[in-house]
Motif scaffolding. Structure first.
Motif, PDB file in Angstrom:
ATOM      1  N   GLY A  11       0.823  -1.193   0.057  1.00  0.00           N
ATOM      2  CA  GLY A  11      -0.079   0.155  -0.018  1.00  0.00           C
ATOM      3  C   GLY A  11       1.026   1.135   0.180  1.00  0.00           C
ATOM      4  N   SER A  12       2.018   0.951  -0.455  1.00  0.00           N
ATOM      5  CA  SER A  12       2.876   2.249  -0.505  1.00  0.00           C
ATOM      6  C   SER A  12       2.849   3.054  -1.885  1.00  0.00           C
ATOM      7  CB  SER A  12       4.364   1.861  -0.064  1.00  0.00           C
ATOM      8  OG  SER A  12       5.117   3.043  -0.114  1.00  0.00           O
ATOM      9  N   GLY A  15       1.840   0.628  -4.534  1.00  0.00           N
ATOM     10  CA  GLY A  15       0.202  -0.348  -4.359  1.00  0.00           C
ATOM     11  C   GLY A  15      -0.785   0.816  -4.505  1.00  0.00           C
ATOM     12  N   GLU A  37       0.505  -2.434   7.173  1.00  0.00           N
ATOM     13  CA  GLU A  37       0.906  -1.192   8.072  1.00  0.00           C
ATOM     14  C   GLU A  37      -0.675  -0.542   8.082  1.00  0.00           C
ATOM     15  OE1 GLU A  37       1.715  -1.405   4.940  1.00  0.00           O
ATOM     16  OE2 GLU A  37       3.728  -0.471   4.804  1.00  0.00           O
ATOM     17  N   THR A  77      -1.417  -9.282   6.677  1.00  0.00           N
ATOM     18  CA  THR A  77       0.011  -9.687   6.047  1.00  0.00           C
ATOM     19  C   THR A  77      -0.547 -10.547   5.048  1.00  0.00           C
ATOM     20  OG1 THR A  77       1.221  -8.880   7.618  1.00  0.00           O
ATOM     21  CG2 THR A  77       2.156 -10.488   6.530  1.00  0.00           C
ATOM     22  N   THR A 104       5.122  -5.203  -3.190  1.00  0.00           N
ATOM     23  CA  THR A 104       5.760  -5.538  -2.029  1.00  0.00           C
ATOM     24  C   THR A 104       7.160  -5.039  -1.673  1.00  0.00           C
ATOM     25  OG1 THR A 104       6.681  -7.410  -3.114  1.00  0.00           O
ATOM     26  CG2 THR A 104       4.610  -7.842  -1.680  1.00  0.00           C
ATOM     27  N   GLY A 105       7.539  -3.970  -2.634  1.00  0.00           N
ATOM     28  CA  GLY A 105       8.692  -2.917  -2.199  1.00  0.00           C
ATOM     29  C   GLY A 105       9.736  -3.579  -2.015  1.00  0.00           C
ATOM     30  N   ILE A 124      17.493   1.538   7.438  1.00  0.00           N
ATOM     31  CA  ILE A 124      16.438   2.632   7.273  1.00  0.00           C
ATOM     32  C   ILE A 124      15.251   1.849   6.843  1.00  0.00           C
ATOM     33  CG2 ILE A 124      15.690   4.712   6.210  1.00  0.00           C
ATOM     34  CD1 ILE A 124      18.456   5.458   5.739  1.00  0.00           C
ATOM     35  N   LYS A 126      10.915   1.441   6.423  1.00  0.00           N
ATOM     36  CA  LYS A 126       9.980   2.168   6.169  1.00  0.00           C
ATOM     37  C   LYS A 126       8.880   1.681   7.145  1.00  0.00           C
ATOM     38  CE  LYS A 126      10.983   1.019   2.036  1.00  0.00           C
ATOM     39  NZ  LYS A 126      10.829   0.779   0.461  1.00  0.00           N
ATOM     40  N   PHE A 156      19.690  12.174   5.450  1.00  0.00           N
ATOM     41  CA  PHE A 156      19.470  11.782   6.946  1.00  0.00           C
ATOM     42  C   PHE A 156      20.574  12.385   7.786  1.00  0.00           C
ATOM     43  CE2 PHE A 156      16.798   8.252   6.542  1.00  0.00           C
ATOM     44  CZ  PHE A 156      16.372   7.758   8.085  1.00  0.00           C
ATOM     45  N   ASP A 276       9.377  -1.123  -6.269  1.00  0.00           N
ATOM     46  CA  ASP A 276      10.633  -1.681  -6.040  1.00  0.00           C
ATOM     47  C   ASP A 276      10.879  -3.024  -5.974  1.00  0.00           C
ATOM     48  OD1 ASP A 276      11.599   1.009  -5.272  1.00  0.00           O
ATOM     49  OD2 ASP A 276      11.858   0.576  -3.012  1.00  0.00           O
ATOM     50  N   ARG A 292      15.944   2.160  -7.674  1.00  0.00           N
ATOM     51  CA  ARG A 292      14.766   1.860  -6.958  1.00  0.00           C
ATOM     52  C   ARG A 292      14.302   3.481  -6.366  1.00  0.00           C
ATOM     53  NH1 ARG A 292      15.451  -2.185  -9.311  1.00  0.00           N
ATOM     54  NH2 ARG A 292      15.978  -4.168  -8.292  1.00  0.00           N
ATOM     55  N   SER A 295       9.343   7.545  -7.652  1.00  0.00           N
ATOM     56  CA  SER A 295       8.750   7.957  -8.881  1.00  0.00           C
ATOM     57  C   SER A 295       8.647   7.066 -10.100  1.00  0.00           C
ATOM     58  CB  SER A 295       9.656   9.268  -9.339  1.00  0.00           C
ATOM     59  OG  SER A 295      11.092   8.835  -9.624  1.00  0.00           O
TER      60      SER A 295
HETATM   61  C1  LIG Z   1      14.873   7.138   3.514  1.00  0.00           C
HETATM   62  C2  LIG Z   1      14.394   7.284   2.046  1.00  0.00           C
HETATM   63  C3  LIG Z   1      14.101   8.356   1.229  1.00  0.00           C
HETATM   64  C4  LIG Z   1      13.690   8.158  -0.125  1.00  0.00           C
HETATM   65  N1  LIG Z   1      13.552   9.337  -0.829  1.00  0.00           N
HETATM   66  C5  LIG Z   1      13.022   9.137  -2.105  1.00  0.00           C
HETATM   67  C6  LIG Z   1      12.944  10.229  -2.923  1.00  0.00           C
HETATM   68  O1  LIG Z   1      13.162  11.509  -2.559  1.00  0.00           O
HETATM   69  N2  LIG Z   1      12.707   9.977  -4.331  1.00  0.00           N
HETATM   70  C7  LIG Z   1      12.131   8.861  -4.896  1.00  0.00           C
HETATM   71  O2  LIG Z   1      11.769   8.777  -5.956  1.00  0.00           O
HETATM   72  N3  LIG Z   1      12.476   7.586  -4.053  1.00  0.00           N
HETATM   73  C8  LIG Z   1      12.976   7.842  -2.692  1.00  0.00           C
HETATM   74  N4  LIG Z   1      13.167   6.767  -2.196  1.00  0.00           N
HETATM   75  C9  LIG Z   1      12.720   5.520  -2.614  1.00  0.00           C
HETATM   76  C10 LIG Z   1      11.355   5.225  -2.194  1.00  0.00           C
HETATM   77  O3  LIG Z   1      10.898   5.176  -1.135  1.00  0.00           O
HETATM   78  C11 LIG Z   1      11.014   3.675  -3.034  1.00  0.00           C
HETATM   79  O4  LIG Z   1      11.348   3.617  -4.215  1.00  0.00           O
HETATM   80  C12 LIG Z   1       9.409   3.509  -2.803  1.00  0.00           C
HETATM   81  O5  LIG Z   1       9.041   3.510  -1.349  1.00  0.00           O
HETATM   82  C13 LIG Z   1       8.991   2.186  -3.516  1.00  0.00           C
HETATM   83  O6  LIG Z   1       7.681   2.033  -3.343  1.00  0.00           O
HETATM   84  P1  LIG Z   1       6.901   0.747  -3.314  1.00  0.00           P
HETATM   85  O7  LIG Z   1       5.417   1.042  -3.085  1.00  0.00           O
HETATM   86  O8  LIG Z   1       7.465  -0.084  -4.293  1.00  0.00           O
HETATM   87  O9  LIG Z   1       7.576  -0.069  -1.964  1.00  0.00           O
HETATM   88  P2  LIG Z   1       7.622   0.002  -0.597  1.00  0.00           P
HETATM   89  O10 LIG Z   1       7.591   1.465  -0.167  1.00  0.00           O
HETATM   90  O11 LIG Z   1       8.627  -0.743  -0.058  1.00  0.00           O
HETATM   91  O12 LIG Z   1       6.384  -0.352   0.008  1.00  0.00           O
HETATM   92  C14 LIG Z   1       6.041  -1.879  -0.038  1.00  0.00           C
HETATM   93  C15 LIG Z   1       4.470  -2.178   0.669  1.00  0.00           C
HETATM   94  O13 LIG Z   1       4.367  -3.619   0.393  1.00  0.00           O
HETATM   95  C16 LIG Z   1       3.766  -3.941   1.719  1.00  0.00           C
HETATM   96  N5  LIG Z   1       3.999  -5.341   1.978  1.00  0.00           N
HETATM   97  C17 LIG Z   1       5.358  -5.896   1.520  1.00  0.00           C
HETATM   98  N6  LIG Z   1       4.998  -7.351   2.040  1.00  0.00           N
HETATM   99  C18 LIG Z   1       3.878  -7.579   2.322  1.00  0.00           C
HETATM  100  C19 LIG Z   1       2.929  -8.640   2.642  1.00  0.00           C
HETATM  101  N7  LIG Z   1       3.402  -9.743   2.742  1.00  0.00           N
HETATM  102  N8  LIG Z   1       1.511  -8.395   2.820  1.00  0.00           N
HETATM  103  C20 LIG Z   1       1.085  -7.339   2.931  1.00  0.00           C
HETATM  104  N9  LIG Z   1       1.898  -6.118   2.618  1.00  0.00           N
HETATM  105  C21 LIG Z   1       3.063  -6.468   2.488  1.00  0.00           C
HETATM  106  C22 LIG Z   1       4.456  -2.920   2.848  1.00  0.00           C
HETATM  107  O14 LIG Z   1       3.808  -3.279   3.927  1.00  0.00           O
HETATM  108  C23 LIG Z   1       4.443  -1.754   1.930  1.00  0.00           C
HETATM  109  O15 LIG Z   1       3.038  -1.187   2.095  1.00  0.00           O
HETATM  110  C24 LIG Z   1      13.225   6.846  -0.686  1.00  0.00           C
HETATM  111  C25 LIG Z   1      13.506   5.725  -0.098  1.00  0.00           C
HETATM  112  C26 LIG Z   1      14.057   5.860   1.367  1.00  0.00           C
HETATM  113  C27 LIG Z   1      14.247   4.593   2.396  1.00  0.00           C
END
Ligand SMILES: Cc1cc2nc3c(=O)[nH]c(=O)nc-3n(C[C@H](O)[C@H](O)[C@H](O)COP(=O)(O)OP(=O)(O)OC[C@H]3O[C@@H](n4cnc5c(N)ncnc54)[C@H](O)[C@@H]3O)c2cc1C
Length: 449
Positions: A11-12, A15, A37, A77, A104-105, A124, A126, A156, A276, A292, A295
């Motif tokens: 859900g990030s 999602g 979460e 989960t 799932t990131g 770090i 999330k 950071f 991701d 990763r 955007s």
């Molecule tokens: C400190 C920091 C700063 C950043 N700054 C930037 C920035 O300025 N610009 C930029 O473009 N990117 C930035 N990034 C990168 C960015 O955070 C990631 O690319 C982004 O979070 C990817 O999103 P996502 O939804 O693919 O994965 P994630 O954010 O990792 O989310 C994964 C989701 O999957 C869920 N999940 C995983 N497994 C399960 C399961 N088994 N059951 C249910 N749910 C599950 C998690 O709970 C979460 O909701 C930063 C990253 C960090 C750590």
């Protein structure tokens, strides 16, 4: 058993965007986001929790944006996925689906050195509880070491330095910070800016071990240097979270992420992946890309969500565009640096222009702005760009990225129709993108003759 049309796992950034896109393209379908979460952190805002925002709860993605689009949310989960039966099992039971998107990131990368898991060493994550713990521990600590001088490490370090009584040391194995995404002259400027903010930044510094009796006490470098530390923060990249996909037997790609095609389809029928957790290929030549970014995650989510019941969009490959800022200094990059272009076998022309981002430069919001554009010499195709300036750098680089993605030529950019205003932009007589393209063209002609 519960049933729905579309399940999105995660859900990030990816999602949430996939869910909204799915509802917009297929409004008759029920879309359920299943995420672990209760509250989702805005991932890119995480560094700002420490100095600027003050608390993780001030950095939350509102569920209202999902609810407004009619997306359903389940805080559960996911334990297993059965692509043949088209169902998942979660901590709360089974749910059947027609289509599923894995979002799932990623999880933080770990530095393979002794002591990386000592008390006081923080990857770090999330995760609100983890970040609240780090915040609490920072209150009682004065010596902080940040390992990794990518943009996350820099953000950071700068935020922690804003807290009272903190010495912050940054360690980077490469000769410069940000060196994977910027040419040397930009990296040097960023390093000077970091140092001017009271942060000790050490490059060519390879960590050998984190020492301490159970608790972090120091970081030892391979050259024998010992840096006393109470807290160590790792900003050393991310690894795709592929646990569910792997257990299901889905194909993984060369960077150990979920293999996807250009429509974001995985190797399992009716299952897509984005963000991701999904494998990426570079826009330049199609090699695997380790990037990763949020955007990229949201762009892929807009492809996956739109393609659920028929292919409507395809991925061009990852251009790689992002920006960062400390204080009034912003750095932004898109596509290939000059160094990367040459390493990848491109014959290129690189041009740097510098001037104010307002006209006259003394207008409010004005700042000297440096733009570097890299073109392929024979065709004039734009390969990359870098910007150093103030807040306007973030949007300038997005224009550069659009030009790269549309494979624009120096000639197209030289006659690009821009709108200008003294309070908002650079002057039309010296518009940086146009200026850089004109200079590049003159260099191409010179070397062609
Ligand atoms: C400190 C920091 C700063 C950043 N700054 C930037 C920035 O300025 N610009 C930029 O473009 N990117 C930035 N990034 C990168 C960015 O955070 C990631 O690319 C982004 O979070 C990817 O999103 P996502 O939804 O693919 O994965 P994630 O954010 O990792 O989310 C994964 C989701 O999957 C869920 N999940 C995983 N497994 C399960 C399961 N088994 N059951 C249910 N749910 C599950 C998690 O709970 C979460 O909701 C930063 C990253 C960090 C750590």
């Amino acid at each position: 058993m519960r049933k729905t049309d579309v399940i999105i796992v995660g859900g990030s950034a990816a999602g949430a965007t996939a869910a909204i896109t799915a509802r917009r393209h297929y409004p008759e379908k029920e879309v359920l986001v299943v995420r672990q979460e209760k509250q989702v952190l805005i991932p890119c805002g995480i560094p700002y929790i420490f100095g600027t925002l003050g608390s993780p709860v001030k950095n939350i993605m509102p569920d209202a944006m999902l609810e407004k689009e009619g997306v359903k949310i389940a805080i559960e989960t996911v334990k297993t996925l059965d692509p043949l039966k088209q169902m998942i099992t979660t901590t709360e039971g089974a749910i059947a689906y027609e289509r599923l998107i894995l979002a799932t990131g990623s999880l933080p990368g770990r530095l393979p050195v002794p002591g990386f898991d000592k008390d006081g060493a923080f990857p770090i994550m999330k995760n609100i509880a983890h970040l609240e713990l780090l915040q609490k521990r920072l209150q009682d600590s004065s010596r902080v070491v940040v390992i990794g001088c990518g943009f996350i490490g820099i953000e950071f370090a700068d935020e922690i330095r804003k807290l009272a009584n903190k010495t912050v040391t940054m360690l980077e194995i490469a000769p410069y910070c940000l060196s994977l995404a910027y040419d040397e002259e930009f990296c040097v400027e960023m390093q000077e800016a970091v140092r001017s903010r009271g942060i000790d930044i050490r490059t060519n510094a390879k960590v050998a071990e984190i020492k301490g009796n159970g608790k972090v006490e120091s970081v030892c470098l391979v050259d024998g240097t010992v840096i006393p530390a109470d807290i160590v923060i790792f900003g050393v990249g991310a690894v795709s979270n592929v646990a569910i996909a792997k257990a299901t037997g889905m194909k993984l790609g060369p960077t150990n992420a979920i293999a996807v095609d250009r429509a974001m389809r995985t190797s399992a029928k009716h299952i897509f992946a984005c963000g991701d957790c999904a494998e990426k290929v570079s826009f330049f030549g199609g090699q695997p890309s380790p990037l990763r970014l949020a955007s990229i995650a949201t762009m892929e989510a807009r492809i996956a969500g739109a393609n659920l019941y028929g292919i409507r969009r395809e991925h061009d490959g990852t251009v790689g565009v992002w920006s960062t800022a400390i204080g009034n200094l912003a750095m932004a990059t898109a596509g290939l640096t000059e160094t990367a272009a040459r390493q990848n076998g491109y014959n290129c022309v690189a041009v740097v222009v510098e001037g104010p981002n307002r006209h006259p430069g003394g207008m409010p919001g004005g700042a000297p702005t440096k733009l570097k554009l890299v073109f392929e010499k024979n065709t004039g195709v734009l390969l990359g760009g870098q910007v150093r300036g103030n807040t306007s750098a973030g949007e300038i680089i997005n224009i550069v990225s659009a030009c790269i993605q549309k494979r624009m030529l120096a000639e197209d950019i030289a006659t690009f129709q821009m709108g200008t205003h003294p309070a908002l932009t650079a002057s039309p007589t010296a518009y940086p993108l146009v200026n850089a393209a004109e200079i590049a063209i003159s260099q191409m002609y010179k070397t062609r003759a």
